[in-house]
Scaffold this motif. Structure first.
Motif, PDB file in Angstrom:
ATOM      1  N   TRP A  25       0.821  -1.211   0.000  1.00  0.00           N
ATOM      2  CA  TRP A  25       0.000   0.000   0.000  1.00  0.00           C
ATOM      3  C   TRP A  25       0.859   1.267   0.000  1.00  0.00           C
ATOM      4  CZ3 TRP A  25       1.014   3.141   4.070  1.00  0.00           C
ATOM      5  CH2 TRP A  25       1.545   2.565   5.227  1.00  0.00           C
ATOM      6  N   ALA A  26       2.090   1.182   0.477  1.00  0.00           N
ATOM      7  CA  ALA A  26       2.963   2.354   0.528  1.00  0.00           C
ATOM      8  C   ALA A  26       3.840   2.490  -0.702  1.00  0.00           C
ATOM      9  CB  ALA A  26       3.849   2.293   1.776  1.00  0.00           C
ATOM     10  N   TYR A  27       3.951   1.416  -1.503  1.00  0.00           N
ATOM     11  CA  TYR A  27       4.868   1.385  -2.639  1.00  0.00           C
ATOM     12  C   TYR A  27       4.142   1.002  -3.929  1.00  0.00           C
ATOM     13  CZ  TYR A  27       8.728   1.251   0.802  1.00  0.00           C
ATOM     14  OH  TYR A  27       9.607   1.516   1.833  1.00  0.00           O
ATOM     15  N   PRO A  28       3.258   1.846  -4.439  1.00  0.00           N
ATOM     16  CA  PRO A  28       2.603   1.500  -5.711  1.00  0.00           C
ATOM     17  C   PRO A  28       3.633   1.359  -6.832  1.00  0.00           C
ATOM     18  CG  PRO A  28       2.210   3.797  -5.129  1.00  0.00           C
ATOM     19  CD  PRO A  28       2.833   3.160  -3.933  1.00  0.00           C
ATOM     20  N   ILE A  29       3.478   0.328  -7.640  1.00  0.00           N
ATOM     21  CA  ILE A  29       4.438   0.019  -8.691  1.00  0.00           C
ATOM     22  C   ILE A  29       3.800   0.223 -10.064  1.00  0.00           C
ATOM     23  CG2 ILE A  29       5.884  -1.781  -9.704  1.00  0.00           C
ATOM     24  CD1 ILE A  29       6.839  -0.859  -6.980  1.00  0.00           C
ATOM     25  N   THR A  30       4.479   0.958 -10.916  1.00  0.00           N
ATOM     26  CA  THR A  30       4.037   1.128 -12.293  1.00  0.00           C
ATOM     27  C   THR A  30       4.534  -0.062 -13.117  1.00  0.00           C
ATOM     28  OG1 THR A  30       4.267   3.530 -12.037  1.00  0.00           O
ATOM     29  CG2 THR A  30       4.078   2.658 -14.285  1.00  0.00           C
ATOM     30  N   PRO A  31       3.636  -0.798 -13.762  1.00  0.00           N
ATOM     31  CA  PRO A  31       4.080  -1.947 -14.563  1.00  0.00           C
ATOM     32  C   PRO A  31       5.070  -1.538 -15.651  1.00  0.00           C
ATOM     33  CG  PRO A  31       1.708  -1.993 -14.244  1.00  0.00           C
ATOM     34  CD  PRO A  31       2.174  -0.664 -13.731  1.00  0.00           C
ATOM     35  N   PRO A  32       6.048  -2.367 -15.938  1.00  0.00           N
ATOM     36  CA  PRO A  32       7.092  -2.003 -16.901  1.00  0.00           C
ATOM     37  C   PRO A  32       6.576  -1.795 -18.326  1.00  0.00           C
ATOM     38  CG  PRO A  32       7.264  -4.318 -16.281  1.00  0.00           C
ATOM     39  CD  PRO A  32       6.281  -3.696 -15.346  1.00  0.00           C
ATOM     40  N   ARG A 123      22.917  10.857  -4.690  1.00  0.00           N
ATOM     41  CA  ARG A 123      24.054  10.804  -5.625  1.00  0.00           C
ATOM     42  C   ARG A 123      25.120   9.816  -5.160  1.00  0.00           C
ATOM     43  NH1 ARG A 123      26.753  15.945  -4.916  1.00  0.00           N
ATOM     44  NH2 ARG A 123      27.715  14.799  -3.207  1.00  0.00           N
ATOM     45  N   ASP A 124      25.397   9.809  -3.851  1.00  0.00           N
ATOM     46  CA  ASP A 124      26.485   8.991  -3.316  1.00  0.00           C
ATOM     47  C   ASP A 124      26.060   7.577  -2.952  1.00  0.00           C
ATOM     48  OD1 ASP A 124      27.990  11.291  -3.582  1.00  0.00           O
ATOM     49  OD2 ASP A 124      27.773  11.883  -1.484  1.00  0.00           O
ATOM     50  N   GLY A 125      24.761   7.280  -3.097  1.00  0.00           N
ATOM     51  CA  GLY A 125      24.274   5.946  -2.799  1.00  0.00           C
ATOM     52  C   GLY A 125      23.898   5.723  -1.351  1.00  0.00           C
ATOM     53  N   ALA A 126      23.956   6.768  -0.534  1.00  0.00           N
ATOM     54  CA  ALA A 126      23.590   6.615   0.876  1.00  0.00           C
ATOM     55  C   ALA A 126      22.076   6.546   1.052  1.00  0.00           C
ATOM     56  CB  ALA A 126      24.155   7.770   1.703  1.00  0.00           C
ATOM     57  N   ARG A 127      21.342   7.192   0.145  1.00  0.00           N
ATOM     58  CA  ARG A 127      19.884   7.133   0.199  1.00  0.00           C
ATOM     59  C   ARG A 127      19.375   6.371  -1.010  1.00  0.00           C
ATOM     60  NH1 ARG A 127      15.262  11.809   1.397  1.00  0.00           N
ATOM     61  NH2 ARG A 127      13.502  10.457   0.897  1.00  0.00           N
ATOM     62  N   LYS A 128      18.658   5.299  -0.740  1.00  0.00           N
ATOM     63  CA  LYS A 128      18.079   4.471  -1.780  1.00  0.00           C
ATOM     64  C   LYS A 128      16.598   4.281  -1.464  1.00  0.00           C
ATOM     65  CE  LYS A 128      22.513   2.082  -2.139  1.00  0.00           C
ATOM     66  NZ  LYS A 128      23.229   0.799  -1.982  1.00  0.00           N
ATOM     67  N   SER A 129      16.038   3.189  -1.888  1.00  0.00           N
ATOM     68  CA  SER A 129      14.660   2.838  -1.570  1.00  0.00           C
ATOM     69  C   SER A 129      14.578   1.340  -1.406  1.00  0.00           C
ATOM     70  CB  SER A 129      13.708   3.290  -2.675  1.00  0.00           C
ATOM     71  OG  SER A 129      12.402   2.756  -2.481  1.00  0.00           O
ATOM     72  N   SER A 130      13.704   0.897  -0.521  1.00  0.00           N
ATOM     73  CA  SER A 130      13.483  -0.532  -0.363  1.00  0.00           C
ATOM     74  C   SER A 130      12.819  -1.136  -1.592  1.00  0.00           C
ATOM     75  CB  SER A 130      12.611  -0.790   0.875  1.00  0.00           C
ATOM     76  OG  SER A 130      13.288  -0.359   2.047  1.00  0.00           O
ATOM     77  N   VAL A 131      12.231  -0.289  -2.431  1.00  0.00           N
ATOM     78  CA  VAL A 131      11.626  -0.732  -3.695  1.00  0.00           C
ATOM     79  C   VAL A 131      12.171   0.177  -4.795  1.00  0.00           C
ATOM     80  CG1 VAL A 131       9.472  -1.239  -4.897  1.00  0.00           C
ATOM     81  CG2 VAL A 131       9.570  -1.460  -2.421  1.00  0.00           C
ATOM     82  N   PRO A 132      13.393  -0.072  -5.249  1.00  0.00           N
ATOM     83  CA  PRO A 132      14.060   0.848  -6.176  1.00  0.00           C
ATOM     84  C   PRO A 132      13.433   0.927  -7.551  1.00  0.00           C
ATOM     85  CG  PRO A 132      15.356  -1.151  -5.892  1.00  0.00           C
ATOM     86  CD  PRO A 132      14.253  -1.205  -4.875  1.00  0.00           C
ATOM     87  N   GLN A 133      12.521   0.012  -7.902  1.00  0.00           N
ATOM     88  CA  GLN A 133      11.914   0.072  -9.228  1.00  0.00           C
ATOM     89  C   GLN A 133      10.852   1.155  -9.356  1.00  0.00           C
ATOM     90  OE1 GLN A 133      11.635  -2.447  -6.985  1.00  0.00           O
ATOM     91  NE2 GLN A 133       9.906  -3.804  -7.439  1.00  0.00           N
ATOM     92  N   ARG A 134      10.508   1.832  -8.287  1.00  0.00           N
ATOM     93  CA  ARG A 134       9.536   2.919  -8.380  1.00  0.00           C
ATOM     94  C   ARG A 134      10.105   4.058  -9.231  1.00  0.00           C
ATOM     95  NH1 ARG A 134       8.711   5.681  -4.174  1.00  0.00           N
ATOM     96  NH2 ARG A 134       6.691   6.469  -4.843  1.00  0.00           N
ATOM     97  N   TYR A 180      -7.049   1.611  -7.544  1.00  0.00           N
ATOM     98  CA  TYR A 180      -6.225   1.104  -8.632  1.00  0.00           C
ATOM     99  C   TYR A 180      -4.992   1.990  -8.724  1.00  0.00           C
ATOM    100  CZ  TYR A 180      -8.173   4.987 -11.366  1.00  0.00           C
ATOM    101  OH  TYR A 180      -8.542   6.230 -11.816  1.00  0.00           O
ATOM    102  N   VAL A 181      -3.961   1.523  -9.404  1.00  0.00           N
ATOM    103  CA  VAL A 181      -2.750   2.318  -9.576  1.00  0.00           C
ATOM    104  C   VAL A 181      -2.964   3.294 -10.723  1.00  0.00           C
ATOM    105  CG1 VAL A 181      -0.300   2.283 -10.162  1.00  0.00           C
ATOM    106  CG2 VAL A 181      -1.240   0.534  -8.649  1.00  0.00           C
ATOM    107  N   ALA A 182      -2.863   4.583 -10.428  1.00  0.00           N
ATOM    108  CA  ALA A 182      -2.961   5.634 -11.429  1.00  0.00           C
ATOM    109  C   ALA A 182      -1.554   6.154 -11.695  1.00  0.00           C
ATOM    110  CB  ALA A 182      -3.885   6.754 -10.964  1.00  0.00           C
ATOM    111  N   TRP A 183      -0.811   5.422 -12.469  1.00  0.00           N
ATOM    112  CA  TRP A 183       0.568   5.692 -12.844  1.00  0.00           C
ATOM    113  C   TRP A 183       1.508   5.609 -11.645  1.00  0.00           C
ATOM    114  CZ3 TRP A 183       3.468  10.655 -14.554  1.00  0.00           C
ATOM    115  CH2 TRP A 183       4.613  10.304 -15.282  1.00  0.00           C
ATOM    116  N   LEU A 184       1.529   6.634 -10.776  1.00  0.00           N
ATOM    117  CA  LEU A 184       2.489   6.656  -9.668  1.00  0.00           C
ATOM    118  C   LEU A 184       1.842   6.524  -8.300  1.00  0.00           C
ATOM    119  CD1 LEU A 184       4.763   9.610 -10.891  1.00  0.00           C
ATOM    120  CD2 LEU A 184       5.118   7.151 -11.229  1.00  0.00           C
ATOM    121  N   ILE A 185       0.517   6.604  -8.233  1.00  0.00           N
ATOM    122  CA  ILE A 185      -0.173   6.616  -6.954  1.00  0.00           C
ATOM    123  C   ILE A 185      -1.390   5.704  -7.015  1.00  0.00           C
ATOM    124  CG2 ILE A 185       0.540   9.014  -6.510  1.00  0.00           C
ATOM    125  CD1 ILE A 185      -2.427   9.763  -7.184  1.00  0.00           C
TER     126      ILE A 185
END
Length: 316
Positions: A25-32, A123-134, A180-185
């Motif tokens: 619910w916190a990480y909506p995914i846009t299909p590839p 930029r330095d890679g210190a901040r990422k995401s647990s779901v990087p495909q977003r 439903y997923v509306a692109w990013l949300i």
């Protein structure tokens, strides 16, 4: 809206296999395979604005949609237009007044030094995401590698000078509109009925067309579990009988920030929940991250939902 950025997916959208333990619910995914429909040439409008933009302009990531120019001071070029070919207009994704949306961060009122540090961490890679495909994460990573320190400073100073306005209504409920997923949300499905909330936060725009037009005045409703606001208040103000520490110690007694520490009141509960999860699981490792990881180490998903619900209910 003619941009037609939305497409139907099941209400409980799933993450990739390696992300199955994360709150969908916190990480909506846009299909590839998602593709925007052809531009229909329509001119778009939003409430209380005399401006008009075409579908092409709405989709242009190097053009911030300024529907209400009197709502903010003049934008630096990096916010309004970015720098081709690699630096998108900051005001496109984060809106011209820094209000952002459930898909990303609201920047208005954050300390300039904090904003600059987050870009450096991406930029330095210190901040990422647990779901990087977003998509928002991928775009931010790309921009962070191309933007200059001077451009970051200009944008950070601009957004830090703005005041975040209250635009999220929090409603406690046992059932929520099907989504439903509306692109990013996530967006509410019209006429599809309701379903149990199941421990989620369901944050949706009140007017999807207005949101998809990047109108900074777009408002949102966040449906949260019954009792979560009170539970969140207890965690925020008392530490929950030793489960954590009082948020005001670092974020200020009014939760609107303290020195270089960002304000957390009135911001998107979807965004807050993602950050709490990312801190706990090491996806954010910049300055202060180790402290945050310790603060939330004993919090489960119900606690994170409650914290996000309470914070979203507050005046920014």
């Amino acid at each position: 809206m003619a941009t037609a950025l939305s497409f139907a997916l099941p209400s409980q959208a799933t993450l990739s296999a390696d992300s199955a333990d994360k709150p969908a619910w916190a990480y909506p995914i846009t299909p590839p395979d998602f593709k925007l429909p052809p531009d229909d040439g329509k001119v778009h409008h939003v409430p209380d604005s005399s401006a008009a933009f075409t579908t092409t302009q709405l989709r242009d990531r190097f053009f911030a949609k300024d529907w209400h120019p009197d709502d903010h001071p003049p934008m630096p070029d990096i916010v309004a237009f970015g720098r081709k070919p690699d630096v998108l207009a900051c005001g496109h994704c984060h809106r011209v007044d820094g209000s952002g949306g459930p898909e990303n961060s609201s920047l208005a009122g954050l300390p300039a030094a904090y904003i600059a540090q987050q870009v450096a961490d991406f930029r330095d890679g210190a901040r990422k995401s647990s779901v990087p495909q977003r998509i928002p994460v991928a775009l931010m990573l790309s921009v962070s590698r191309a933007v200059t320190d001077a451009e970051v400073a200009q944008a950070a100073q601009y957004f830090s000078s703005l005041k975040l306005k209250k635009r999220i209504k929090v409603i406690e409920t046992d059932t929520v509109p099907k989504t439903y997923v509306a692109w990013l949300i996530y967006a509410a499905s019209k006429g599809e009925g309701r379903e149990p909330i199941r421990g989620r936060i369901v944050e949706v725009p009140d007017d999807l067309d207005q949101f998809e037009a990047y109108d900074s005045r777009a408002e949102f409703t966040a449906y949260v579990p019954v009792g979560s606001v009170a539970r969140g208040e207890a965690l925020v103000t008392t530490g929950g009988a030793g489960k954590t520490v009082q948020c005001g110690i670092c974020h200020g007694h009014d939760l609107r920030g303290l020195g270089p520490i960002p304000g957390i009141a009135g911001r998107s509960p979807s965004y807050i929940a993602r950050q709490l999860y990312d801190f706990k699981h090491g996806a954010r490792a910049g300055p202060w991250s180790a402290l945050m990881a310790g603060v939330i180490a004993n919090l489960d998903e119900e606690d994170r939902v409650s914290l996000a619900a309470y914070l979203a209910s507050q005046v920014p």
